[in-house]
Design a protein around this motif. Sequence first.
Motif, PDB file in Angstrom:
ATOM      1  N   UNK A  23      -1.090   6.445   7.903  1.00  0.00           N
ATOM      2  CA  UNK A  23      -0.165   6.659   6.783  1.00  0.00           C
ATOM      3  C   UNK A  23      -0.898   6.448   5.458  1.00  0.00           C
ATOM      4  N   UNK A  24      -0.908   7.457   4.601  1.00  0.00           N
ATOM      5  CA  UNK A  24      -1.727   7.359   3.380  1.00  0.00           C
ATOM      6  C   UNK A  24      -1.146   6.450   2.296  1.00  0.00           C
ATOM      7  N   UNK A  25       0.135   6.123   2.391  1.00  0.00           N
ATOM      8  CA  UNK A  25       0.747   5.310   1.344  1.00  0.00           C
ATOM      9  C   UNK A  25       0.840   3.864   1.791  1.00  0.00           C
ATOM     10  N   UNK A  26       0.265   3.000   1.028  1.00  0.00           N
ATOM     11  CA  UNK A  26       0.377   1.568   1.295  1.00  0.00           C
ATOM     12  C   UNK A  26       0.809   0.904   0.009  1.00  0.00           C
ATOM     13  N   UNK A  27       1.849   0.088   0.097  1.00  0.00           N
ATOM     14  CA  UNK A  27       2.440  -0.506  -1.095  1.00  0.00           C
ATOM     15  C   UNK A  27       1.425  -1.264  -1.929  1.00  0.00           C
ATOM     16  N   UNK A  28       0.500  -1.928  -1.246  1.00  0.00           N
ATOM     17  CA  UNK A  28      -0.432  -2.771  -1.989  1.00  0.00           C
ATOM     18  C   UNK A  28      -1.554  -1.989  -2.648  1.00  0.00           C
ATOM     19  N   UNK A  29      -1.709  -0.742  -2.250  1.00  0.00           N
ATOM     20  CA  UNK A  29      -2.726   0.071  -2.895  1.00  0.00           C
ATOM     21  C   UNK A  29      -2.163   0.672  -4.167  1.00  0.00           C
ATOM     22  N   UNK A  30      -3.047   1.097  -5.021  1.00  0.00           N
ATOM     23  CA  UNK A  30      -2.628   1.785  -6.233  1.00  0.00           C
ATOM     24  C   UNK A  30      -3.203   3.187  -6.222  1.00  0.00           C
ATOM     25  N   UNK A  31      -2.624   4.056  -5.408  1.00  0.00           N
ATOM     26  CA  UNK A  31      -3.159   5.420  -5.390  1.00  0.00           C
ATOM     27  C   UNK A  31      -2.934   6.088  -6.738  1.00  0.00           C
TER      28      UNK A  31
END
Length: 479
Positions: free
Chosen positions: A104-112
């Motif tokens: 899954x490319x979306x991770x809450x802790x990342x800042x894409x």
Amino acid sequence: MFNKRTKIKALLASEQTGIDVTVMGWVRSFRNSQFIALNDGSTNNNIQVVAELGLLDEATLKRINPGASLKVTGQLIESPAKGQKVEIKATSVEILGDCDPEKYPLQLKNRPTLEFLREKAHLRFRTSTFGAIFRVRHSLAFAVHKFFNDKGFLYLHTPIITSSDAEGAGEMFRVTTLPFDKTPRKEDGTVDFAEDFFGKSTNLTVSGQLEGELGATAFSDIYTFGPTFRAENSNTTRHLAEFWMIEPEMAFYDIQDNMDLAEEFIRYIIKYAMDNNREDLEFLAQRLVEEEKALPADKRSELGLIEKLEFVVNNGFERITYTEAIDILLQSPAYKKKKFQYPVSWGIDLQSEHERYLVEKHFKKPVIVTGYPKAIKAFYMRQNDDGKTVAAMDILAPGIGEIVGGSQREERLEKLEQRMAEMNIPTHEMDWYLDTRRFGTVPHAGFGLGFERMVLFVTGMTNIRDVIAFARTPKNCEF
RNA sequence: UCCUCAGUAGCUCAGUUGGUUAGAGCAUCUGACUGUUAAUCAGAGGGUCUCCCGUUCAAGUCGGGACUGAGGAGCCA
């Protein structure tokens, strides 16, 4: 059975607690093996689902990953902890759809970045930023219809496929069913469009205006709101190959009436979004503040997003003529210090730097410019008595540039035909249009508003690709 | 289409003058903990340095080209 669930927006606003509820959505985060932040897109806020230790077996716990879809039943209770008023004490958690955290490319802790998310346009809806943008976009679209409907305008569906090539609004996408490998040719070697599906050369519409005028000269007031296509090789933050345009057209309107309507319209739809999407706009305002922290102080917005919108709703637009605009530019410190790259004199088409100066430096609010030289404007615009200018109007918005282009239309047949001849526009193909001037012609006016540019202005986003669901730009047509 | 800049782990980025085995934070995985709020703590795995060609004893690093992206310009809404 599925429609018995309650949307999270309603639950968070609920006055009642202690009631049994069913909620469905996608996991935003899962903390401490107990606390699920669940979102269903009805609001940017998540509801906290509490699955007490022991409620779920190990195998189920492992499947509660960001992005997974859940059906939760339980009791809506006042939250004993800070951070939320209410939460759901779960009695059951059913996983409707798994989501592999490794993929899954979306991770809450990342800042894409916004650029990365553009490549994941099918999933970016699940992020807070794009959730807010698209709820605001929806409200603006709804407000467009409400505004015109309340005023008695008729929503006219103008064609997507057109044969008219006289509109002069840029490069067009050709529509054809002819084979590429053995294109039928006429004796002189040119393509024989008589063999094509429509028996003539056809394109995707670049504007519904001309057809809109046919509606206005029968229904009095019409508007269109549909997709529009330009095959320009434009690589900018404010151009799309496929965008949505709103084009009202009004009989018995002059240029002043046209300006009044455009201004009222813009202020109305912004107000509608402010009244109905306060939380989303506040989120976007905060996002803008964060983003601008990286910029030097003099490049940051003077007003916050909410303040900017309030200002536009509460204050009239500046109205000046093209001639006045040129005078202001010639008198400006920027001109005297030779800061402009392009020359300024009466007759030029205003360049981006000139429009920016007028809107962002001089007036610091939206500006309506009227009375452009006829040489730089379209054939259908009404010629003024001075013989030099036409009754055109452009609305320029801070940070966006031209958001509206419109005019009073030339209703005098002779003047119109004369202008078409001067500009080499074949009148014989335009009889259907000229008939409006032959049979009971009336003064009329209209304008086109680029919907995505409006959404840019209201959301404070800076790239037009971030305010349309599936952007079509040169070399980009995914999904 | 033109100008400028960029492309290194799933994401965001660092990588010195060309020099041994390519670095961080986050994410992921394993374990611990259990009223958390982007949970925390410990450990582990993870790389075609966008691609092609060239220069060199040696290229993530230099040169040329391609592709893609960003910002600006033109066209415009």
